[in-house]
Design a protein around this motif. Structure first.
Motif, short mmCIF file in Angstrom:
data_model
loop_
_atom_site.label_atom_id
_atom_site.label_comp_id
_atom_site.label_asym_id
_atom_site.label_seq_id
_atom_site.Cartn_x
_atom_site.Cartn_y
_atom_site.Cartn_z
N GLY A 16 40.02 42.87 36.20
CA GLY A 16 41.44 42.79 36.54
C GLY A 16 41.90 41.43 37.03
N TRP A 17 41.24 40.38 36.56
CA TRP A 17 41.61 39.03 36.98
C TRP A 17 42.61 38.41 36.01
CZ3 TRP A 17 36.79 35.65 38.58
CH2 TRP A 17 36.34 36.07 39.83
N SER A 18 43.52 37.65 36.56
CA SER A 18 44.42 36.82 35.76
C SER A 18 43.71 35.50 35.45
CB SER A 18 45.70 36.52 36.55
OG SER A 18 45.39 35.71 37.68
N GLN A 19 44.31 34.73 34.58
CA GLN A 19 43.76 33.39 34.31
C GLN A 19 43.80 32.55 35.58
OE1 GLN A 19 45.95 31.89 30.92
NE2 GLN A 19 44.60 32.94 29.48
N ASP A 20 44.81 32.73 36.39
CA ASP A 20 44.90 31.99 37.66
C ASP A 20 43.72 32.32 38.57
OD1 ASP A 20 47.33 30.48 37.41
OD2 ASP A 20 48.46 32.33 37.69
N GLN A 21 43.37 33.60 38.65
CA GLN A 21 42.27 34.00 39.52
C GLN A 21 40.94 33.43 39.03
OE1 GLN A 21 43.64 38.13 39.22
NE2 GLN A 21 43.28 38.30 41.42
N ALA A 26 36.44 29.63 39.36
CA ALA A 26 35.57 28.72 38.61
C ALA A 26 35.87 27.25 38.88
CB ALA A 26 35.69 29.00 37.11
N LYS A 27 36.95 26.99 39.62
CA LYS A 27 37.40 25.61 39.88
C LYS A 27 37.65 24.87 38.57
CE LYS A 27 35.19 25.29 44.39
NZ LYS A 27 34.47 26.52 44.53
N VAL A 28 38.41 25.54 37.70
CA VAL A 28 38.75 25.04 36.37
C VAL A 28 40.27 25.15 36.23
CG1 VAL A 28 38.53 25.58 33.90
CG2 VAL A 28 36.55 25.75 35.38
N ALA A 29 40.88 24.23 35.52
CA ALA A 29 42.33 24.28 35.32
C ALA A 29 42.73 25.51 34.50
CB ALA A 29 42.82 23.02 34.61
N LYS A 30 43.82 26.17 34.92
CA LYS A 30 44.30 27.33 34.18
C LYS A 30 44.59 26.97 32.73
CE LYS A 30 47.98 30.65 33.75
NZ LYS A 30 49.32 31.04 34.12
N ALA A 31 45.12 25.79 32.47
CA ALA A 31 45.44 25.37 31.10
C ALA A 31 44.18 25.33 30.24
CB ALA A 31 46.12 24.00 31.11
N THR A 32 43.06 24.97 30.83
CA THR A 32 41.79 24.95 30.09
C THR A 32 41.41 26.36 29.66
OG1 THR A 32 41.03 23.00 31.29
CG2 THR A 32 39.33 24.36 30.26
N ILE A 33 41.56 27.31 30.57
CA ILE A 33 41.24 28.71 30.26
C ILE A 33 42.19 29.25 29.20
CG2 ILE A 33 41.12 31.06 31.20
CD1 ILE A 33 40.32 29.69 33.91
N ALA A 34 43.47 28.97 29.35
CA ALA A 34 44.46 29.45 28.37
C ALA A 34 44.18 28.90 26.98
CB ALA A 34 45.87 29.08 28.83
N ARG A 41 40.93 25.26 21.78
CA ARG A 41 39.92 24.23 21.99
C ARG A 41 38.75 24.81 22.75
NH1 ARG A 41 39.27 21.10 26.60
NH2 ARG A 41 40.54 21.74 28.35
N ALA A 42 37.59 24.22 22.54
CA ALA A 42 36.38 24.64 23.25
C ALA A 42 36.19 23.75 24.48
CB ALA A 42 35.18 24.53 22.33
N PRO A 43 35.98 24.34 25.63
CA PRO A 43 35.74 23.54 26.84
C PRO A 43 34.38 22.84 26.77
CG PRO A 43 36.27 25.81 27.40
CD PRO A 43 36.03 25.76 25.93
N TYR A 44 34.20 21.90 27.67
CA TYR A 44 32.90 21.26 27.82
C TYR A 44 31.87 22.32 28.22
CZ TYR A 44 35.45 16.83 27.98
OH TYR A 44 36.26 15.77 27.68
N ASP A 45 30.61 22.06 27.91
CA ASP A 45 29.53 23.00 28.25
C ASP A 45 29.51 23.31 29.74
OD1 ASP A 45 28.72 23.17 25.60
OD2 ASP A 45 27.09 21.73 25.84
N ARG A 46 29.72 22.29 30.57
CA ARG A 46 29.73 22.49 32.03
C ARG A 46 30.84 23.46 32.44
NH1 ARG A 46 26.47 23.19 35.65
NH2 ARG A 46 27.85 24.31 36.98
N THR A 47 31.99 23.35 31.80
CA THR A 47 33.12 24.23 32.11
C THR A 47 32.79 25.66 31.71
OG1 THR A 47 34.66 22.41 31.81
CG2 THR A 47 35.59 24.63 31.71
#
Length: 77
Positions: A16-21, A26-34, A41-47
């Protein structure tokens, strides 16, 4: 559709998590998740590792591709 992005969406839905949560956990930008979940796009392996760790810490278990398709489920308590 990329199985990793589908697993991310499924994992979020199961808990039940939003992208914001997820972004905060994960300490990752919401735009990266979206962008990742939309297949733009594929995130970096670390992300990817940070996203996986946050979802696993919240109780998600990732199921590898085993002929029946990759997936995500809630871990038994």
């Amino acid at each position: 559709m990329d199985s990793a992005s589908a697993q991310c969406r499924a994992g979020r839905a199961l808990i039940g998590w939003s992208q914001d949560q997820l972004a905060m956990a994960a300490k990752v930008a919401k735009a990266t998740i979206a962008s990742f979940e939309a297949g733009k796009r594929a995130p970096y392996d670390r992300t990817l590792l940070d996203l996986q760790a946050a979802l696993e810490a919240a109780g998600i278990e990732f199921i590898p591709e085993n002929g029946s398709g990759a997936g995500a489920r809630l871990r038994k308590k």
